[in-house]
Design a protein around this motif. Structure first.
Motif, mmCIF file in Angstrom:
data_model
loop_
_atom_site.group_PDB
_atom_site.id
_atom_site.type_symbol
_atom_site.label_atom_id
_atom_site.label_comp_id
_atom_site.label_asym_id
_atom_site.label_seq_id
_atom_site.Cartn_x
_atom_site.Cartn_y
_atom_site.Cartn_z
ATOM 1 N N GLN A 122 31.341 38.629 48.669
ATOM 2 C CA GLN A 122 32.671 39.182 49.095
ATOM 3 C C GLN A 122 33.771 38.259 48.718
ATOM 4 O O GLN A 122 33.496 37.044 48.610
ATOM 5 C CB GLN A 122 32.467 39.250 50.525
ATOM 6 N N SER A 123 34.911 38.987 48.418
ATOM 7 C CA SER A 123 36.060 38.131 48.046
ATOM 8 C C SER A 123 36.671 37.511 49.196
ATOM 9 O O SER A 123 36.532 37.994 50.350
ATOM 10 C CB SER A 123 37.054 39.081 47.061
ATOM 11 N N PRO A 124 37.762 36.496 48.904
ATOM 12 C CA PRO A 124 38.501 36.164 49.969
ATOM 13 C C PRO A 124 39.315 37.209 50.324
ATOM 14 O O PRO A 124 39.874 38.187 49.511
ATOM 15 C CB PRO A 124 39.153 34.889 49.713
ATOM 16 N N PRO A 125 40.318 37.070 51.490
ATOM 17 C CA PRO A 125 41.275 38.085 51.666
ATOM 18 C C PRO A 125 42.479 37.838 50.387
ATOM 19 O O PRO A 125 42.820 36.869 49.865
ATOM 20 C CB PRO A 125 42.170 37.826 52.841
ATOM 21 N N LEU A 126 42.720 38.850 49.728
ATOM 22 C CA LEU A 126 43.946 38.795 48.558
ATOM 23 C C LEU A 126 44.851 39.449 48.758
ATOM 24 O O LEU A 126 45.017 40.564 49.245
ATOM 25 C CB LEU A 126 42.806 39.647 47.260
ATOM 26 N N ALA A 127 46.183 38.938 48.349
ATOM 27 C CA ALA A 127 47.594 39.348 48.473
ATOM 28 C C ALA A 127 47.728 40.355 47.302
ATOM 29 O O ALA A 127 46.561 40.399 46.186
ATOM 30 C CB ALA A 127 48.468 38.365 48.585
ATOM 31 N N PRO A 128 48.628 40.908 47.298
ATOM 32 C CA PRO A 128 48.962 41.908 45.840
ATOM 33 C C PRO A 128 48.830 41.317 44.730
ATOM 34 O O PRO A 128 49.575 40.226 44.633
ATOM 35 C CB PRO A 128 50.348 42.734 46.178
ATOM 36 N N GLY A 129 48.157 41.575 43.852
ATOM 37 C CA GLY A 129 48.108 41.074 42.351
ATOM 38 C C GLY A 129 47.239 39.971 42.263
ATOM 39 O O GLY A 129 46.680 39.462 41.261
ATOM 40 N N GLU A 130 46.552 39.389 43.320
ATOM 41 C CA GLU A 130 45.493 38.270 43.199
ATOM 42 C C GLU A 130 44.269 38.413 42.653
ATOM 43 O O GLU A 130 43.847 39.618 42.845
ATOM 44 C CB GLU A 130 45.502 37.468 44.615
ATOM 45 N N LEU A 131 43.631 37.532 42.197
ATOM 46 C CA LEU A 131 42.110 37.771 41.443
ATOM 47 C C LEU A 131 41.343 36.919 42.320
ATOM 48 O O LEU A 131 41.660 35.855 42.859
ATOM 49 C CB LEU A 131 42.399 37.330 40.064
ATOM 50 N N ALA A 132 40.185 37.289 42.268
ATOM 51 C CA ALA A 132 38.941 36.411 42.496
ATOM 52 C C ALA A 132 37.773 37.007 41.897
ATOM 53 O O ALA A 132 37.456 38.066 41.564
ATOM 54 C CB ALA A 132 38.643 37.013 44.118
ATOM 55 N N VAL A 133 36.959 35.939 41.752
ATOM 56 C CA VAL A 133 35.643 36.072 41.090
ATOM 57 C C VAL A 133 34.489 36.157 42.125
ATOM 58 O O VAL A 133 34.443 35.069 42.946
ATOM 59 C CB VAL A 133 35.160 35.006 40.004
ATOM 60 N N ILE A 134 33.785 37.071 42.365
ATOM 61 C CA ILE A 134 32.663 37.378 43.286
ATOM 62 C C ILE A 134 31.417 37.276 42.614
ATOM 63 O O ILE A 134 30.940 38.122 41.866
ATOM 64 C CB ILE A 134 32.680 38.684 44.037
ATOM 65 N N ARG A 135 30.598 36.305 43.117
ATOM 66 C CA ARG A 135 29.374 35.717 42.424
ATOM 67 C C ARG A 135 28.408 36.870 42.818
ATOM 68 O O ARG A 135 28.207 37.222 44.188
ATOM 69 C CB ARG A 135 28.686 34.524 43.083
ATOM 70 N N LEU A 136 27.669 37.428 42.000
ATOM 71 C CA LEU A 136 26.425 38.413 42.165
ATOM 72 C C LEU A 136 25.070 37.954 42.124
ATOM 73 O O LEU A 136 24.400 38.378 42.737
ATOM 74 C CB LEU A 136 26.612 39.649 41.251
#
Length: 140
Positions: A73-87
């Motif tokens: 799961q990603s952290p809470p993201l604001a508009p346009g923010e990015l995150a890498v979620i490890r699978l």
């Protein structure tokens, strides 16, 4: 600084843009299917996701697999923010499907792409994936 680097990497690769109408996703959870290629079940993968530019104050993305359950799961993201979620590892060679559930806002991710983690190759493993949402397909 991290956001700038990830944004620059996205600009250099072929992105998987959202062509779908955000209102067409099915609440709750606005489930989006991502099809990505695995080269080996011993490689560790992740998904780079981008929050929509507008329409959500904060959104989390949870990655699910039919057999393995919740993968990350990603952290809470604001508009346009990015995150890498490890699978993690264990995806057999070939095409694999995972589902992205939107939490806190019923809009799909603006982009999603597969990332090979701990890759020492010169291409840094940024590859576009195909995102399937409500019968529509996104491709890179």
């Amino acid at each position: 600084m991290k956001r700038f680097i990830l944004t620059a990497c996205l600009a250099l690769a072929n992105p998987a843009h959202a062509d779908t109408d955000p209102r067409s996703c099915t609440p709750p959870g606005c489930r989006t299917t991502v099809l990505f290629a695995s080269t080996s079940d011993s490689r560790s993968y992740g998904l780079l996701v981008a929050a929509p530019e507008a329409g959500c104050d904060r959104v989390r993305f949870r990655i699910e697999h039919d057999r393995a359950g919740v993968l990350g799961q990603s952290p809470p993201l604001a508009p346009g923010e990015l995150a890498v979620i490890r699978l993690g590892q264990g995806f057999p060679q070939g095409e694999n499907l995972v589902t992205i559930a939107s939490i806190g806002c019923d809009m799909p991710p603006a982009e999603a792409r597969r990332v090979i983690l701990a890759n020492s190759g010169h291409d840094h493993s940024w590859r576009a994936g195909r995102v399937l949402n409500s019968g529509s397909e996104l491709s890179g």
